[in-house]
Design a protein around this motif. Structure first.
Motif, PDB file in Angstrom:
ATOM      1  N   PRO A 132      13.749  35.970 -34.742  1.00 49.29           N
ATOM      2  CA  PRO A 132      14.259  36.696 -35.750  1.00 49.29           C
ATOM      3  C   PRO A 132      16.185  37.351 -34.875  1.00 49.29           C
ATOM      4  N   GLY A 133      16.930  37.004 -36.046  1.00 43.48           N
ATOM      5  CA  GLY A 133      18.127  37.514 -35.657  1.00 43.48           C
ATOM      6  C   GLY A 133      19.201  35.759 -35.277  1.00 43.48           C
ATOM      7  N   LYS A 134      18.315  35.053 -35.305  1.00 42.33           N
ATOM      8  CA  LYS A 134      18.962  33.849 -34.921  1.00 42.33           C
ATOM      9  C   LYS A 134      18.996  32.625 -35.599  1.00 42.33           C
ATOM     10  N   GLN A 135      19.841  31.356 -35.664  1.00 42.02           N
ATOM     11  CA  GLN A 135      19.548  30.541 -36.306  1.00 42.02           C
ATOM     12  C   GLN A 135      18.248  29.357 -35.986  1.00 42.02           C
ATOM     13  N   ARG A 136      18.072  29.125 -37.554  1.00 41.61           N
ATOM     14  CA  ARG A 136      17.392  27.837 -37.152  1.00 41.61           C
ATOM     15  C   ARG A 136      17.728  27.367 -35.643  1.00 41.61           C
ATOM     16  N   GLU A 137      16.761  26.378 -34.990  1.00 43.25           N
ATOM     17  CA  GLU A 137      17.031  25.226 -33.443  1.00 43.25           C
ATOM     18  C   GLU A 137      15.998  24.426 -33.792  1.00 43.25           C
ATOM     19  N   LEU A 138      16.789  23.611 -33.173  1.00 40.89           N
ATOM     20  CA  LEU A 138      15.467  22.091 -33.274  1.00 40.89           C
ATOM     21  C   LEU A 138      14.304  22.170 -31.783  1.00 40.89           C
ATOM     22  N   VAL A 139      13.612  21.819 -32.107  1.00 43.22           N
ATOM     23  CA  VAL A 139      12.857  22.005 -31.208  1.00 43.22           C
ATOM     24  C   VAL A 139      11.793  20.579 -30.610  1.00 43.22           C
ATOM     25  N   ALA A 140      11.911  19.498 -31.535  1.00 44.76           N
ATOM     26  CA  ALA A 140      12.039  18.445 -30.754  1.00 44.76           C
ATOM     27  C   ALA A 140      11.100  17.781 -32.140  1.00 44.76           C
ATOM     28  N   THR A 141      11.734  16.239 -32.505  1.00 46.67           N
ATOM     29  CA  THR A 141      11.856  14.752 -33.998  1.00 46.67           C
ATOM     30  C   THR A 141      10.837  13.926 -32.783  1.00 46.67           C
ATOM     31  N   ILE A 142      10.746  13.229 -33.693  1.00 45.73           N
ATOM     32  CA  ILE A 142       9.821  11.860 -33.905  1.00 45.73           C
ATOM     33  C   ILE A 142      10.153  10.581 -35.036  1.00 45.73           C
ATOM     34  N   THR A 143      10.742   9.256 -34.661  1.00 44.47           N
ATOM     35  CA  THR A 143      10.746   8.786 -35.678  1.00 44.47           C
ATOM     36  C   THR A 143       9.751   8.078 -35.865  1.00 44.47           C
ATOM     37  N   SER A 144       9.831   7.064 -37.305  1.00 43.53           N
ATOM     38  CA  SER A 144       8.071   6.963 -37.492  1.00 43.53           C
ATOM     39  C   SER A 144       7.879   5.535 -36.596  1.00 43.53           C
ATOM     40  N   GLY A 145       9.459   5.134 -35.292  1.00 46.80           N
ATOM     41  CA  GLY A 145       8.386   4.311 -34.606  1.00 46.80           C
ATOM     42  C   GLY A 145       8.592   5.240 -33.300  1.00 46.80           C
ATOM     43  N   GLU A 146       7.575   6.238 -33.570  1.00 45.48           N
ATOM     44  CA  GLU A 146       7.112   7.097 -32.293  1.00 45.48           C
ATOM     45  C   GLU A 146       8.066   7.675 -31.217  1.00 45.48           C
ATOM     46  N   ILE A 147       9.711   7.286 -31.689  1.00 40.09           N
ATOM     47  CA  ILE A 147      10.529   7.794 -30.430  1.00 40.09           C
ATOM     48  C   ILE A 147      10.919   8.915 -30.414  1.00 40.09           C
ATOM     49  N   THR A 148      10.713   9.850 -29.548  1.00 41.00           N
ATOM     50  CA  THR A 148      11.162  11.414 -29.378  1.00 41.00           C
ATOM     51  C   THR A 148      12.043  11.808 -28.611  1.00 41.00           C
ATOM     52  N   ASN A 149      12.327  13.135 -29.031  1.00 38.79           N
ATOM     53  CA  ASN A 149      13.355  13.985 -28.480  1.00 38.79           C
ATOM     54  C   ASN A 149      13.226  15.428 -28.942  1.00 38.79           C
ATOM     55  N   TYR A 150      13.999  16.048 -27.382  1.00 37.04           N
ATOM     56  CA  TYR A 150      13.848  17.640 -27.585  1.00 37.04           C
ATOM     57  C   TYR A 150      14.575  18.663 -27.340  1.00 37.04           C
ATOM     58  N   ALA A 151      14.737  19.918 -27.655  1.00 42.28           N
ATOM     59  CA  ALA A 151      15.501  20.646 -26.949  1.00 42.28           C
ATOM     60  C   ALA A 151      15.142  20.831 -25.631  1.00 42.28           C
ATOM     61  N   ASP A 152      15.859  20.826 -24.968  1.00 45.87           N
ATOM     62  CA  ASP A 152      16.031  21.382 -23.033  1.00 45.87           C
ATOM     63  C   ASP A 152      15.432  22.260 -23.074  1.00 45.87           C
ATOM     64  N   SER A 153      14.982  23.538 -23.988  1.00 39.89           N
ATOM     65  CA  SER A 153      14.351  25.182 -23.366  1.00 39.89           C
ATOM     66  C   SER A 153      12.746  24.346 -23.728  1.00 39.89           C
ATOM     67  N   VAL A 154      12.238  22.685 -23.843  1.00 40.86           N
ATOM     68  CA  VAL A 154      10.786  22.508 -24.306  1.00 40.86           C
ATOM     69  C   VAL A 154      10.468  21.621 -23.645  1.00 40.86           C
ATOM     70  N   LYS A 155      11.306  21.081 -23.038  1.00 41.10           N
ATOM     71  CA  LYS A 155      11.254  19.673 -22.278  1.00 41.10           C
ATOM     72  C   LYS A 155       9.995  19.596 -21.311  1.00 41.10           C
ATOM     73  N   GLY A 156       9.192  18.891 -21.233  1.00 41.79           N
ATOM     74  CA  GLY A 156       8.890  19.367 -19.423  1.00 41.79           C
ATOM     75  C   GLY A 156       7.131  20.222 -20.473  1.00 41.79           C
ATOM     76  N   ARG A 157       7.778  21.075 -21.657  1.00 39.59           N
ATOM     77  CA  ARG A 157       5.743  22.064 -21.585  1.00 39.59           C
ATOM     78  C   ARG A 157       5.858  21.518 -22.997  1.00 39.59           C
ATOM     79  N   PHE A 158       6.361  21.133 -24.143  1.00 37.95           N
ATOM     80  CA  PHE A 158       5.857  21.003 -25.736  1.00 37.95           C
ATOM     81  C   PHE A 158       6.438  19.459 -25.740  1.00 37.95           C
ATOM     82  N   THR A 159       4.831  18.518 -27.044  1.00 33.94           N
ATOM     83  CA  THR A 159       5.107  17.646 -26.882  1.00 33.94           C
ATOM     84  C   THR A 159       4.566  17.483 -28.685  1.00 33.94           C
ATOM     85  N   ILE A 160       5.455  16.872 -29.002  1.00 32.35           N
ATOM     86  CA  ILE A 160       5.250  16.167 -30.189  1.00 32.35           C
ATOM     87  C   ILE A 160       4.530  14.582 -30.929  1.00 32.35           C
ATOM     88  N   SER A 161       3.694  14.720 -31.855  1.00 27.89           N
ATOM     89  CA  SER A 161       2.529  13.329 -31.496  1.00 27.89           C
ATOM     90  C   SER A 161       3.056  13.077 -33.439  1.00 27.89           C
TER      91      SER A 161
END
Length: 121
Positions: free
Chosen positions: A41-70
């Motif tokens: 609420p009251g904030k802009q949309r922000e990236l959390v995590a992405t995954i490519t078709s080759g399963e290369i992942t990228n995470y926001a610093d705020s969620v690294k080590g806690r969230f996993t995208i698959s």
């Protein structure tokens, strides 16, 4: 038509876990990158995590080590496993995907409708 449908949001206590799912359906030829974003609420949309078709992942610093995208390419589905949740993770979570449909055969970014995640103290 292509659709993304999210599920798995809800209310959880701090320190708990949730798993979000997002399934793509429709006239899909290929799915490239998939990702999760969130908007508090009251904030802009922000990236959390992405995954490519080759399963290369990228995470926001705020969620690294806690969230996993698959992703499960056979099911056209992307997941977000969220552990050690904090109050500041409270937001509406949106999935997106770059999809090439059967026609027209050009990549287009689709968004889901969003799912609410609320973390209580």
């Amino acid at each position: 038509q292509v659709q993304l449908v999210e599920s798995g949001g809800g209310l959880v206590q701090g320190g708990g876990s949730l798993r979000l799912s997002c399934a793509a359906s429709g006239s899909i030829l290929k799915i490239n990158a998939m990702g999760w974003y969130r908007q508090a609420p009251g904030k802009q949309r922000e990236l959390v995590a992405t995954i490519t078709s080759g399963e290369i992942t990228n995470y926001a610093d705020s969620v690294k080590g806690r969230f996993t995208i698959s992703r499960d390419n056979a099911k056209n589905t992307v997941y977000l496993q969220m552990n050690s949740l904090k109050r500041e993770d409270t937001a509406v979570y949106y999935c997106n995907a770059e999809i090439i449909s059967l026609w027209p055969r050009v990549p287009y970014v689709y968004w889901g409708q969003g799912t609410q995640v609320t973390v209580s103290s």
